[in-house]
Structures are given as C-alpha cells and as structure tokens.
Design a protein around this motif. Structure first.
Motif, PDB file in Angstrom:
ATOM      1  N   ARG A   1       0.942  -1.300  -0.049  1.00 44.26           N
ATOM      2  CA  ARG A   1       0.082   0.022   0.112  1.00 44.26           C
ATOM      3  C   ARG A   1       0.942   1.182  -0.076  1.00 44.26           C
ATOM      4  NH1 ARG A   1      -3.532  -1.575   4.793  1.00 44.26           N
ATOM      5  NH2 ARG A   1      -4.155  -3.482   3.962  1.00 44.26           N
TER       6      ARG A   1
ATOM      7  N   ASP B   1       2.377   1.686  -3.448  1.00 44.44           N
ATOM      8  CA  ASP B   1       1.434   2.350  -4.495  1.00 44.44           C
ATOM      9  C   ASP B   1       1.121   3.795  -4.183  1.00 44.44           C
ATOM     10  OD1 ASP B   1       0.851  -0.222  -5.419  1.00 44.44           O
ATOM     11  OD2 ASP B   1      -1.000  -0.525  -4.213  1.00 44.44           O
ATOM     12  N   GLU B   2       1.074   4.227  -2.999  1.00 43.20           N
ATOM     13  CA  GLU B   2       1.116   5.620  -2.651  1.00 43.20           C
ATOM     14  C   GLU B   2       2.130   6.461  -3.307  1.00 43.20           C
ATOM     15  OE1 GLU B   2       0.147   6.521   1.329  1.00 43.20           O
ATOM     16  OE2 GLU B   2      -1.586   5.155   1.462  1.00 43.20           O
TER      17      GLU B   2
ATOM     18  N   HIS C   1      -1.240   1.250  -8.119  1.00 43.56           N
ATOM     19  CA  HIS C   1      -0.885   0.100  -8.262  1.00 43.56           C
ATOM     20  C   HIS C   1      -0.484  -0.268  -9.742  1.00 43.56           C
ATOM     21  CE1 HIS C   1      -0.180  -4.165  -7.441  1.00 43.56           C
ATOM     22  NE2 HIS C   1      -0.923  -4.549  -8.352  1.00 43.56           N
TER      23      HIS C   1
END
Length: 153
Positions: A22, A25-26, A31
């Motif tokens: 996560r 992804d940020e 993603h």
C-alpha cells in the motif's frame, strides 16, 4: 524492541508486506505503476525474515532469499509509518547482513525504484553500490539495483 528471525510464511511478515505494498502504491502513484513487479514480490517459506516487534506488534521487517551459493537478494524492507525515524530500516538491514554472512553468503543484492529516493540514500549510506540491473529487472527502467559485499562480516 525485540528482533525475531522467521520465514516468509509468517503471518506477521505477510501483514507488513501488505502495508508495504500500500505504501509503495502511494509513493509511485498507484498499483498500476508497479504491477509488473508483483510476480517478483511474492513471499514464501524460503525467505529468511527479520522482524522488529514492539511487544507483540510487528513494526518493521526485511528479508533475504538465496540467489546463488554466495549471494542473496534483500527483499521487502519496511517500517510502519508511526515507527519511522527511529533507524529501524538500517537496523533490520544490519541484522540481515550479519545473518546472511553467518549463513555463508558473501554478497547481498537488492532492487529498489527510482522514485524511492529515501530508500536509495539509505542503501548508499549502508555501503550498497549501484550495479547494472540484473535478472528480471534488466528491462525495467524505473528499477535501481545495488550490491554489497558482506563476507567476512
């Protein structure tokens, strides 16, 4: 804070890897930007894992997996956001280096992404040098691969 060695099947490690994904992804804008890396970031019992525990809470992790008789690849280094700034990533890497050397590995390699400038700076500070992208990362232009000789430790 306690350190514990385990393997890649440990549910605490898997939980931290989900948080890492996560966070990545940020950092890279979603993603879709790192989807091509998914198949290289799975975990299994062959991984040697170091966990930092704050009481029973897993707060930081890192692992390595063998790549040859004398080399292993560092994978999945992560610290929970509310525990950052305490030097845990550097401590995890130092523990992995000692453990890998004790298990007969001479070199550690790793892959990180160009957008992850803090990670790159940390690895350079710890003595890792940039090398040509290896293996599956050789055709990935956003990857940076690094290497360090660890043996004898």
């Amino acid at each position: 804070m306690d350190i514990e060695f385990t393997n890649g099947a440990d549910p605490r490690f898997i939980e931290l890897c989900r948080l890492l994904d996560r966070s990545l992804d940020e950092a890279v804008g979603g993603h879709a930007q790192r989807e091509g890396y998914d198949k290289y970031n799975g975990v299994d019992a062959t991984f040697r894992v170091a966990l930092f525990l704050d009481q029973d809470l897993p707060v930081a992790c890192g692992s390595y997996k063998p790549t040859s008789a004398d080399s292993a690849e560092i994978k999945r280094v992560f610290t929970r956001e509310d525990f950052r700034g305490q030097g845990l990533a550097a401590r995890i890497i130092a523990e992995l280096e000692k453990d890998a050397a004790a298990n007969g590995y001479r070199f550690l390699v790793l892959e990180t992404g160009k957008p992850l400038t803090a990670a790159i700076r940390l690895y350079e500070k710890l003595g890792y040098g940039i090398i040509p992208n290896y293996g599956q990362y050789s055709c990935m232009p956003l990857s940076i691969c690094m290497r360090k000789e660890i043996f004898p430790f």
